[in-house]
Design a protein around this motif. Structure first.
Motif, PDB file in Angstrom:
ATOM      1  N   ASP A   9     119.292 126.537 105.257  1.00 27.83           N
ATOM      2  CA  ASP A   9     119.849 125.269 105.733  1.00 27.83           C
ATOM      3  C   ASP A   9     118.954 124.646 106.793  1.00 27.83           C
ATOM      4  OD1 ASP A   9     121.974 125.511 104.035  1.00 27.83           O
ATOM      5  OD2 ASP A   9     123.394 126.234 105.566  1.00 27.83           O
ATOM      6  N   VAL A  10     118.509 125.450 107.741  1.00 27.45           N
ATOM      7  CA  VAL A  10     117.622 124.954 108.796  1.00 27.45           C
ATOM      8  C   VAL A  10     116.296 124.490 108.202  1.00 27.45           C
ATOM      9  CG1 VAL A  10     116.308 125.623 110.843  1.00 27.45           C
ATOM     10  CG2 VAL A  10     118.692 126.309 110.627  1.00 27.45           C
ATOM     11  N   LYS A  11     115.803 125.286 107.276  1.00 26.51           N
ATOM     12  CA  LYS A  11     114.538 124.946 106.617  1.00 26.51           C
ATOM     13  C   LYS A  11     114.677 123.616 105.875  1.00 26.51           C
ATOM     14  CE  LYS A  11     111.142 127.617 104.128  1.00 26.51           C
ATOM     15  NZ  LYS A  11     110.944 128.686 103.143  1.00 26.51           N
ATOM     16  N   GLY A  12     115.769 123.414 105.184  1.00 25.55           N
ATOM     17  CA  GLY A  12     116.008 122.163 104.457  1.00 25.55           C
ATOM     18  C   GLY A  12     116.149 120.973 105.388  1.00 25.55           C
ATOM     19  N   ALA A  13     116.718 121.210 106.572  1.00 31.55           N
ATOM     20  CA  ALA A  13     116.892 120.120 107.534  1.00 31.55           C
ATOM     21  C   ALA A  13     115.599 119.794 108.259  1.00 31.55           C
ATOM     22  CB  ALA A  13     117.978 120.486 108.541  1.00 31.55           C
ATOM     23  N   VAL A  14     114.743 120.772 108.456  1.00 31.41           N
ATOM     24  CA  VAL A  14     113.518 120.583 109.235  1.00 31.41           C
ATOM     25  C   VAL A  14     112.359 120.060 108.381  1.00 31.41           C
ATOM     26  CG1 VAL A  14     111.767 121.823 110.571  1.00 31.41           C
ATOM     27  CG2 VAL A  14     114.175 122.266 110.983  1.00 31.41           C
ATOM     28  N   VAL A  19     107.381 116.700 107.216  1.00 28.90           N
ATOM     29  CA  VAL A  19     106.630 115.798 106.337  1.00 28.90           C
ATOM     30  C   VAL A  19     106.390 114.468 107.047  1.00 28.90           C
ATOM     31  CG1 VAL A  19     106.757 114.493 104.181  1.00 28.90           C
ATOM     32  CG2 VAL A  19     107.412 116.893 104.215  1.00 28.90           C
ATOM     33  N   LYS A  20     107.439 113.939 107.688  1.00 32.21           N
ATOM     34  CA  LYS A  20     107.274 112.690 108.436  1.00 32.21           C
ATOM     35  C   LYS A  20     106.265 112.858 109.560  1.00 32.21           C
ATOM     36  CE  LYS A  20     111.764 110.552 107.641  1.00 32.21           C
ATOM     37  NZ  LYS A  20     113.010 110.077 108.244  1.00 32.21           N
ATOM     38  N   GLY A  21     106.319 113.997 110.241  1.00 33.28           N
ATOM     39  CA  GLY A  21     105.366 114.260 111.316  1.00 33.28           C
ATOM     40  C   GLY A  21     103.937 114.305 110.813  1.00 33.28           C
ATOM     41  N   GLN A  22     103.729 114.932 109.666  1.00 28.98           N
ATOM     42  CA  GLN A  22     102.389 114.975 109.086  1.00 28.98           C
ATOM     43  C   GLN A  22     101.928 113.575 108.692  1.00 28.98           C
ATOM     44  OE1 GLN A  22     102.918 117.788 105.921  1.00 28.98           O
ATOM     45  NE2 GLN A  22     102.437 119.551 107.214  1.00 28.98           N
ATOM     46  N   ASP A  23     102.835 112.790 108.119  1.00 36.31           N
ATOM     47  CA  ASP A  23     102.493 111.418 107.750  1.00 36.31           C
ATOM     48  C   ASP A  23     102.148 110.590 108.991  1.00 36.31           C
ATOM     49  OD1 ASP A  23     102.875 112.019 105.109  1.00 36.31           O
ATOM     50  OD2 ASP A  23     104.892 111.136 104.993  1.00 36.31           O
ATOM     51  N   VAL A  24     102.915 110.771 110.054  1.00 35.76           N
ATOM     52  CA  VAL A  24     102.660 110.042 111.294  1.00 35.76           C
ATOM     53  C   VAL A  24     101.289 110.426 111.861  1.00 35.76           C
ATOM     54  CG1 VAL A  24     103.368 109.867 113.720  1.00 35.76           C
ATOM     55  CG2 VAL A  24     105.056 109.608 111.901  1.00 35.76           C
ATOM     56  N   VAL A  25     100.970 111.702 111.837  1.00 37.66           N
ATOM     57  CA  VAL A  25      99.661 112.141 112.341  1.00 37.66           C
ATOM     58  C   VAL A  25      98.544 111.538 111.493  1.00 37.66           C
ATOM     59  CG1 VAL A  25      98.164 114.152 112.618  1.00 37.66           C
ATOM     60  CG2 VAL A  25     100.506 114.238 113.435  1.00 37.66           C
ATOM     61  N   THR A  26      98.725 111.540 110.177  1.00 33.39           N
ATOM     62  CA  THR A  26      97.711 110.970 109.292  1.00 33.39           C
ATOM     63  C   THR A  26      97.547 109.476 109.544  1.00 33.39           C
ATOM     64  OG1 THR A  26      98.257 112.609 107.602  1.00 33.39           O
ATOM     65  CG2 THR A  26      97.056 110.670 106.875  1.00 33.39           C
ATOM     66  N   VAL A 120     103.695 103.512 111.467  1.00 34.89           N
ATOM     67  CA  VAL A 120     104.281 104.747 112.017  1.00 34.89           C
ATOM     68  C   VAL A 120     105.784 104.576 112.199  1.00 34.89           C
ATOM     69  CG1 VAL A 120     104.381 106.198 114.093  1.00 34.89           C
ATOM     70  CG2 VAL A 120     102.175 105.628 113.089  1.00 34.89           C
ATOM     71  N   ALA A 121     106.194 103.438 112.722  1.00 42.13           N
ATOM     72  CA  ALA A 121     107.628 103.191 112.909  1.00 42.13           C
ATOM     73  C   ALA A 121     108.352 103.186 111.569  1.00 42.13           C
ATOM     74  CB  ALA A 121     107.841 101.865 113.637  1.00 42.13           C
ATOM     75  N   ALA A 122     107.719 102.608 110.561  1.00 46.77           N
ATOM     76  CA  ALA A 122     108.330 102.586 109.234  1.00 46.77           C
ATOM     77  C   ALA A 122     108.435 103.996 108.659  1.00 46.77           C
ATOM     78  CB  ALA A 122     107.522 101.688 108.298  1.00 46.77           C
ATOM     79  N   LYS A 123     107.426 104.815 108.870  1.00 47.48           N
ATOM     80  CA  LYS A 123     107.472 106.202 108.386  1.00 47.48           C
ATOM     81  C   LYS A 123     108.585 106.976 109.071  1.00 47.48           C
ATOM     82  CE  LYS A 123     104.489 107.376 105.297  1.00 47.48           C
ATOM     83  NZ  LYS A 123     104.917 107.595 103.953  1.00 47.48           N
ATOM     84  N   LEU A 124     108.723 106.783 110.384  1.00 49.64           N
ATOM     85  CA  LEU A 124     109.739 107.522 111.126  1.00 49.64           C
ATOM     86  C   LEU A 124     111.150 107.113 110.721  1.00 49.64           C
ATOM     87  CD1 LEU A 124     108.171 107.675 114.693  1.00 49.64           C
ATOM     88  CD2 LEU A 124     108.395 109.529 113.034  1.00 49.64           C
ATOM     89  N   THR A 125     111.337 105.830 110.440  1.00 49.10           N
ATOM     90  CA  THR A 125     112.670 105.377 110.050  1.00 49.10           C
ATOM     91  C   THR A 125     112.925 105.574 108.567  1.00 49.10           C
ATOM     92  OG1 THR A 125     111.888 103.119 109.713  1.00 49.10           O
ATOM     93  CG2 THR A 125     112.792 103.665 111.891  1.00 49.10           C
ATOM     94  N   GLY A 126     111.862 105.833 107.827  1.00 46.75           N
ATOM     95  CA  GLY A 126     112.016 106.063 106.397  1.00 46.75           C
ATOM     96  C   GLY A 126     112.016 104.789 105.579  1.00 46.75           C
ATOM     97  N   SER A 127     111.757 103.667 106.225  1.00 50.07           N
ATOM     98  CA  SER A 127     111.707 102.404 105.493  1.00 50.07           C
ATOM     99  C   SER A 127     110.272 102.118 105.072  1.00 50.07           C
ATOM    100  CB  SER A 127     112.223 101.266 106.385  1.00 50.07           C
ATOM    101  OG  SER A 127     111.374 101.103 107.492  1.00 50.07           O
ATOM    102  N   THR A 128     110.121 101.088 104.280  1.00 54.04           N
ATOM    103  CA  THR A 128     108.777 100.702 103.859  1.00 54.04           C
ATOM    104  C   THR A 128     108.172  99.802 104.916  1.00 54.04           C
ATOM    105  OG1 THR A 128     109.661  98.815 102.671  1.00 54.04           O
ATOM    106  CG2 THR A 128     109.338 100.832 101.415  1.00 54.04           C
TER     107      THR A 128
END
Length: 158
Positions: A9-14, A19-26, A120-128
């Motif tokens: 459950d924790v793994k699924g939530a984290v 993934v978002k963190g990796q995208d933000v770093v990229t 970055v803001a769009a990635k964090l919020t999950g929007s395009t």
């Protein structure tokens, strides 16, 4: 509830956050690379402009010095203004060019940073991202869907 269930459950939530963190770093790295390119090009252009102006000033001073050497000190003492190097226009042109280069580079840098922040803001919020291309695509899809709906209604009515 077992330990394995809790871990899953924790793994699924984290995992989505990872993934978002990796995208933000990229995205951040790409933004920094673009900003670096803008700054380096601006500094190179500024350096070239000022070096060229310095060369022109040096050439003017050198020609003025040669004129002083050939005419002598008496002529210089009689009319000193005539022996000053003509560098005023070069200095003002270099200042004007430098100002425009710094302004242009600043605007480009602001544009790159702003776009990176929005991505970055769009990635964090999950929007395009809110770029014009996404808006165009959405409007095209909506228009096509409306046309398809109206054609389907007409076909069903017949």
């Amino acid at each position: 509830m077992g330990v394995e269930t809790i871990v899953n459950d924790v793994k699924g939530a984290v995992e989505p956050y990872m993934v978002k963190g990796q995208d933000v770093v990229t995205l951040s790295f790409e933004t920094i690379k673009q900003a670096n390119t803008v700054v380096v090009e601006g500094v190179q252009e500024l350096f070239k402009t000022n070096v060229d102006a310095g060369k022109d000033l040096f050439a003017a001073a050198q020609s003025s010095f040669e004129k002083v050497r050939t005419d002598g000190l008496k002529a210089v003492a009689a009319k000193p203004i005539e022996y000053l190097p003509e560098g005023r226009d070069v200095v003002f042109a270099a200042y004007k060019d430098s100002f425009s280069i710094v302004t242009k580079t600043g605007e480009e840098l602001l544009s790159v940073v702003k776009k990176g922040y929005e991505d970055v803001a769009a990635k964090l919020t999950g929007s395009t991202t809110v770029s014009g291309e996404v808006k165009k695509a959405k409007s095209t899809v909506r228009k096509t869907a409306k046309k398809a709906t109206s054609v389907a209604k007409k076909a069903a009515a017949q």
